[in-house]
Write a protein that holds these residues in place. Structure first.
Motif, PDB file in Angstrom:
ATOM      1  N   LEU A   7       0.831  -1.207   0.000  1.00 48.25           N
ATOM      2  CA  LEU A   7       0.000   0.000   0.000  1.00 48.25           C
ATOM      3  C   LEU A   7       0.865   1.256   0.000  1.00 48.25           C
ATOM      4  N   GLY A   8       1.957   1.246   0.751  1.00 44.32           N
ATOM      5  CA  GLY A   8       2.857   2.388   0.736  1.00 44.32           C
ATOM      6  C   GLY A   8       3.457   2.614  -0.644  1.00 44.32           C
ATOM      7  N   TYR A   9       3.804   1.535  -1.314  1.00 40.14           N
ATOM      8  CA  TYR A   9       4.333   1.643  -2.673  1.00 40.14           C
ATOM      9  C   TYR A   9       3.299   2.256  -3.610  1.00 40.14           C
ATOM     10  N   LEU A  10       2.063   1.776  -3.518  1.00 43.17           N
ATOM     11  CA  LEU A  10       1.005   2.298  -4.388  1.00 43.17           C
ATOM     12  C   LEU A  10       0.691   3.754  -4.087  1.00 43.17           C
ATOM     13  N   ARG A  11       0.772   4.155  -2.833  1.00 42.20           N
ATOM     14  CA  ARG A  11       0.532   5.559  -2.502  1.00 42.20           C
ATOM     15  C   ARG A  11       1.555   6.459  -3.178  1.00 42.20           C
ATOM     16  N   GLY A  12       2.766   5.940  -3.347  1.00 37.44           N
ATOM     17  CA  GLY A  12       3.777   6.724  -4.040  1.00 37.44           C
ATOM     18  C   GLY A  12       3.530   6.842  -5.527  1.00 37.44           C
ATOM     19  N   ILE A  13       2.655   5.973  -6.087  1.00 42.97           N
ATOM     20  CA  ILE A  13       2.374   6.009  -7.521  1.00 42.97           C
ATOM     21  C   ILE A  13       1.037   6.672  -7.825  1.00 42.97           C
ATOM     22  N   VAL A  14      -0.010   6.273  -7.098  1.00 43.36           N
ATOM     23  CA  VAL A  14      -1.365   6.761  -7.439  1.00 43.36           C
ATOM     24  C   VAL A  14      -1.986   7.606  -6.337  1.00 43.36           C
ATOM     25  N   GLY A  15      -1.247   7.887  -5.256  1.00 43.07           N
ATOM     26  CA  GLY A  15      -1.736   8.781  -4.215  1.00 43.07           C
ATOM     27  C   GLY A  15      -2.962   8.248  -3.495  1.00 43.07           C
ATOM     28  N   ASP A  16      -4.001   9.056  -3.421  1.00 41.27           N
ATOM     29  CA  ASP A  16      -5.188   8.721  -2.642  1.00 41.27           C
ATOM     30  C   ASP A  16      -5.974   7.539  -3.197  1.00 41.27           C
ATOM     31  N   ASP A  17      -5.687   7.124  -4.409  1.00 40.70           N
ATOM     32  CA  ASP A  17      -6.388   5.988  -5.002  1.00 40.70           C
ATOM     33  C   ASP A  17      -5.716   4.658  -4.672  1.00 40.70           C
ATOM     34  N   ALA A  18      -4.706   4.688  -3.800  1.00 38.70           N
ATOM     35  CA  ALA A  18      -3.911   3.488  -3.527  1.00 38.70           C
ATOM     36  C   ALA A  18      -4.751   2.335  -2.983  1.00 38.70           C
ATOM     37  N   GLU A  19      -5.694   2.608  -2.099  1.00 32.04           N
ATOM     38  CA  GLU A  19      -6.462   1.521  -1.505  1.00 32.04           C
ATOM     39  C   GLU A  19      -7.329   0.816  -2.548  1.00 32.04           C
ATOM     40  N   ASP A  20      -7.929   1.573  -3.464  1.00 33.71           N
ATOM     41  CA  ASP A  20      -8.732   0.954  -4.514  1.00 33.71           C
ATOM     42  C   ASP A  20      -7.864   0.099  -5.436  1.00 33.71           C
ATOM     43  N   VAL A  21      -6.701   0.614  -5.794  1.00 35.12           N
ATOM     44  CA  VAL A  21      -5.792  -0.140  -6.656  1.00 35.12           C
ATOM     45  C   VAL A  21      -5.296  -1.383  -5.932  1.00 35.12           C
ATOM     46  N   ALA A  22      -5.012  -1.254  -4.636  1.00 40.04           N
ATOM     47  CA  ALA A  22      -4.559  -2.410  -3.859  1.00 40.04           C
ATOM     48  C   ALA A  22      -5.630  -3.495  -3.823  1.00 40.04           C
ATOM     49  N   SER A  23      -6.873  -3.095  -3.679  1.00 37.61           N
ATOM     50  CA  SER A  23      -7.959  -4.075  -3.671  1.00 37.61           C
ATOM     51  C   SER A  23      -8.006  -4.847  -4.986  1.00 37.61           C
ATOM     52  N   ASP A  24      -7.873  -4.135  -6.100  1.00 40.36           N
ATOM     53  CA  ASP A  24      -7.850  -4.798  -7.401  1.00 40.36           C
ATOM     54  C   ASP A  24      -6.657  -5.754  -7.506  1.00 40.36           C
ATOM     55  N   ALA A  25      -5.516  -5.306  -7.011  1.00 40.69           N
ATOM     56  CA  ALA A  25      -4.324  -6.139  -7.078  1.00 40.69           C
ATOM     57  C   ALA A  25      -4.499  -7.412  -6.261  1.00 40.69           C
ATOM     58  N   TRP A  26      -5.061  -7.292  -5.057  1.00 44.94           N
ATOM     59  CA  TRP A  26      -5.231  -8.473  -4.211  1.00 44.94           C
ATOM     60  C   TRP A  26      -6.236  -9.453  -4.782  1.00 44.94           C
ATOM     61  N   LEU A  27      -7.225  -8.974  -5.477  1.00 44.91           N
ATOM     62  CA  LEU A  27      -8.146  -9.889  -6.151  1.00 44.91           C
ATOM     63  C   LEU A  27      -7.401 -10.714  -7.203  1.00 44.91           C
ATOM     64  N   GLU A  28      -6.522 -10.063  -7.937  1.00 53.25           N
ATOM     65  CA  GLU A  28      -5.734 -10.785  -8.935  1.00 53.25           C
ATOM     66  C   GLU A  28      -4.741 -11.736  -8.265  1.00 53.25           C
ATOM     67  N   ILE A  29      -4.126 -11.289  -7.188  1.00 54.33           N
ATOM     68  CA  ILE A  29      -3.187 -12.146  -6.453  1.00 54.33           C
ATOM     69  C   ILE A  29      -3.889 -13.404  -5.961  1.00 54.33           C
ATOM     70  N   ALA A  30      -5.068 -13.232  -5.365  1.00 57.35           N
ATOM     71  CA  ALA A  30      -5.823 -14.376  -4.867  1.00 57.35           C
ATOM     72  C   ALA A  30      -6.202 -15.321  -5.999  1.00 57.35           C
ATOM     73  N   ARG A  31      -6.595 -14.759  -7.113  1.00 57.47           N
ATOM     74  CA  ARG A  31      -7.022 -15.571  -8.254  1.00 57.47           C
ATOM     75  C   ARG A  31      -5.879 -16.409  -8.810  1.00 57.47           C
TER      76      ARG A  31
END
Length: 213
Positions: A64-88
């Protein structure tokens, strides 16, 4: 992973996601944690939902810290998408704890770049031209200076770096990847990533010195 795989990513908006780790000594990586992560990932690959949740807890703050450095306030939404792919795709992963952190960082970065394209925010391209060997040690002057800052302020400073330097520093200091792993995430040579991280940390050290921390 089955129905339970959606439970861990859903917590990306919960209490555990509010604070990314400090970019220094308290980050969730190291031999002990990597051993725990390796064991959790192996069990999770065979359908253990509790083990997947443990792997999530160990990896998510840095991701999440890494994503905040790339997409700022949208990091949590992007992280959620990433974890869905990771789980899959977890059943196809092969590797240890350190490898899992690199794999998840790669997925998160792809989702972040997809997000930036969707919002028409053109990411800055990286330009590397030096061939050095390894990323700088976390204990150098800039890394120690970052340890003294709050996570929020440190991430804000890192996000202000040029894109190539910011990503290299985030992968090295926040996610905790070594040189080759960070290079694989970015699709660059280890020496080039080392150079970008070195320039970024040097710039941060100069900024912190100028501000008296």
């Amino acid at each position: 992973m089955g129905e339970g795989t959606g439970q861990a990513p859903a917590t990306a908006h919960g209490p555990d996601a509010k604070a990314a780790p400090g970019p220094g000594r308290d980050a969730p990586f190291g031999p002990g944690r990597d051993a725990r992560l390796s064991a959790a990932v192996e069990r999770a690959r065979h359908g253990d939902e509790g083990a997947f949740a443990e792997a999530y807890r160990l990896v998510h703050p840095g991701l999440l810290g890494y994503l905040r450095g790339i997409v700022g306030d949208d990091a949590e939404d992007v992280a959620s998408d990433a974890w869905l792919e990771i789980a899959r795709d977890l059943g196809r992963f092969r590797g240890d704890g350190a490898g899992f952190r690199g794999w998840t960082a790669t997925i998160a970065r792809h989702r972040a770049l997809d997000h930036l394209r969707r919002v028409r925010a053109r990411p800055r391209h990286t330009r590397f031209d030096q061939d050095l060997s390894e990323l700088p040690a976390a204990g150098d002057a800039a890394g120690e200076a970052l340890d003294a800052l709050s996570t929020e302020r440190a991430l804000a400073l890192i996000a202000g770096l040029p894109q190539d330097q910011a990503e290299a520093v985030l992968l090295r200091v926040v996610v905790g990847l070594d040189g080759p792993s960070a290079a694989r995430v970015l699709g660059k040579r280890p020496g080039a990533v080392r150079s970008a991280a070195h320039r970024g940390l040097r710039r941060l050290a100069e900024q912190l010195k100028g501000r008296g921390r």
